[in-house]
Write a protein that holds these residues in place. Structure first.
Motif: not given
Length: 336
Positions: A297-301
């Motif tokens: 959803e956010t593209g965060e790791l």
């Protein structure tokens, strides 16, 4: 308004399965049998939720390339999806002992084992079997192997000490597939055939499936299996078998799918998924040797960082990655 010509043709037909195309169940979506190995499902059907289906699947490659084990994995998936399902195994190579069936979790009481001496024995028996199987019956057929099967003439020539090359074998094998293919599709019968390959004599040689054109024309899937060693340091710990898509009704031809097998752990259920997820952006490699799942959803790791070995047979990690979005991306990459 009814079309009188359609009504006339339907009335005059002598074929019991004739139907208006819009109503015909011959072209209904295929029923897929989950192999329980996502990369095999993807290679068969273009979907990790798919799998084996009615028609001909040929697994070809050199000796010791895991062909029989892959075939048994497919057969196990079929039997697991059908409580009353039965496997019909034609065997002339005898390289798949009972222990292989046990290792593949196959109930041997649900397998009919038919040893065969030549192509003609196969032809006469298999056509009798498929012609007496109804669409309601749940039967999958395994032939081990097409590549090692002699013709009756070849055997007779040997007994007569006649060393002339047999020119009838390819025709006999083609005859088998020509007769059984309509039954397989109209009676919903999956057939898995194990075959050999040979190298062409060109400047840049390539692997070619043996046995002539019969199986090639009839097949819905043809896989040519390659392999490379998997090492830890200098120690060989297993193999990565490469499924090369030579022909498919569902998957882009020339696609490649790795199947990882270790001596200690057997098949890695999630074979190939790490590299594909990395390529598609669902897993990232922020530093050498380390991997992180990407929040879809956010593209965060997402923490924690993991080594490649942490993804092996790890259902917990892959269930978080294997979302509908990821599955759609896989199909978009490989499916026709």
């Amino acid at each position: 308004m009814a079309n009188p010509l359609i009504e006339k043709l339907m009335k005059n037909t002598t074929l019991k399965d004739t139907e208006i195309l819009s109503k015909s169940d011959v072209f209904l979506p295929k029923k897929f049998y989950d192999t329980k190995i996502p990369i095999l499902n993807l290679a068969l059907s273009g979907s990790v939720d798919g799998g084996l289906f009615a028609g001909v699947t040929i697994i070809a490659g050199p000796s010791k390339h895991f062909k029989s084990k892959i075939a048994l994995t497919m057969l196990n998936g079929f039997l697991s999806d059908n409580d009353n399902g039965v496997g019909l195994v034609y065997d002339n190579e005898f390289g798949t002992p009972k222990e292989y069936f046990d290792a593949s979790d196959i109930d041997k009481d649900r397998v009919v084992h038919s040893p065969i001496m030549n192509i003609e024995e196969l032809k006469f028996d298999i056509i009798k079997q498929v012609s007496n199987i109804s669409k309601k019956d749940e039967v999958a057929i395994l032939i081990d192997s097409l590549g090692n099967m002699a013709s009756k003439k070849e055997l007779e020539d040997a007994l007569k000490e006649n060393s002339a090359m047999d020119m009838t074998r390819a025709k006999a094998l083609k005859s088998v597939f020509r007769m059984i293919t309509p039954y397989l599709h109209m009676r919903d019968i999956p057939l898995i055939g194990i075959n050999h390959t040979y190298q062409t004599q060109e400047t840049y040689s390539k692997a070619v499936v043996s046995g002539g054109s019969g199986g090639y024309y009839s097949a819905d899937n043809i896989w040519i299996i390659g392999r490379r060693q998997t090492k830890e340091g200098d120690d060989v710990i297993g193999y990565e078998f490469i499924i090369n898509i030579e022909k498919s009704r569902f998957v882009k031809e020339k696609s490649q799918f790795p199947l990882t097998v270790t001596f200690e752990g057997g098949i890695d259920k999630w074979s190939g998924m790490l590299d594909i997820a990395l390529e598609l952006g669902y897993i990232a490699k922020p530093s050498n040797g380390w991997y992180q799942v990407v929040d879809q959803e956010t593209g965060e790791l997402l923490e924690p960082k993991r080594r490649a070995k942490d993804f092996v047979n790890n259902d917990e990690i892959w269930k978080s990655v294997m979302t509908d979005k990821f599955k759609k991306s896989l199909s978009e990459k490989y499916k026709l």
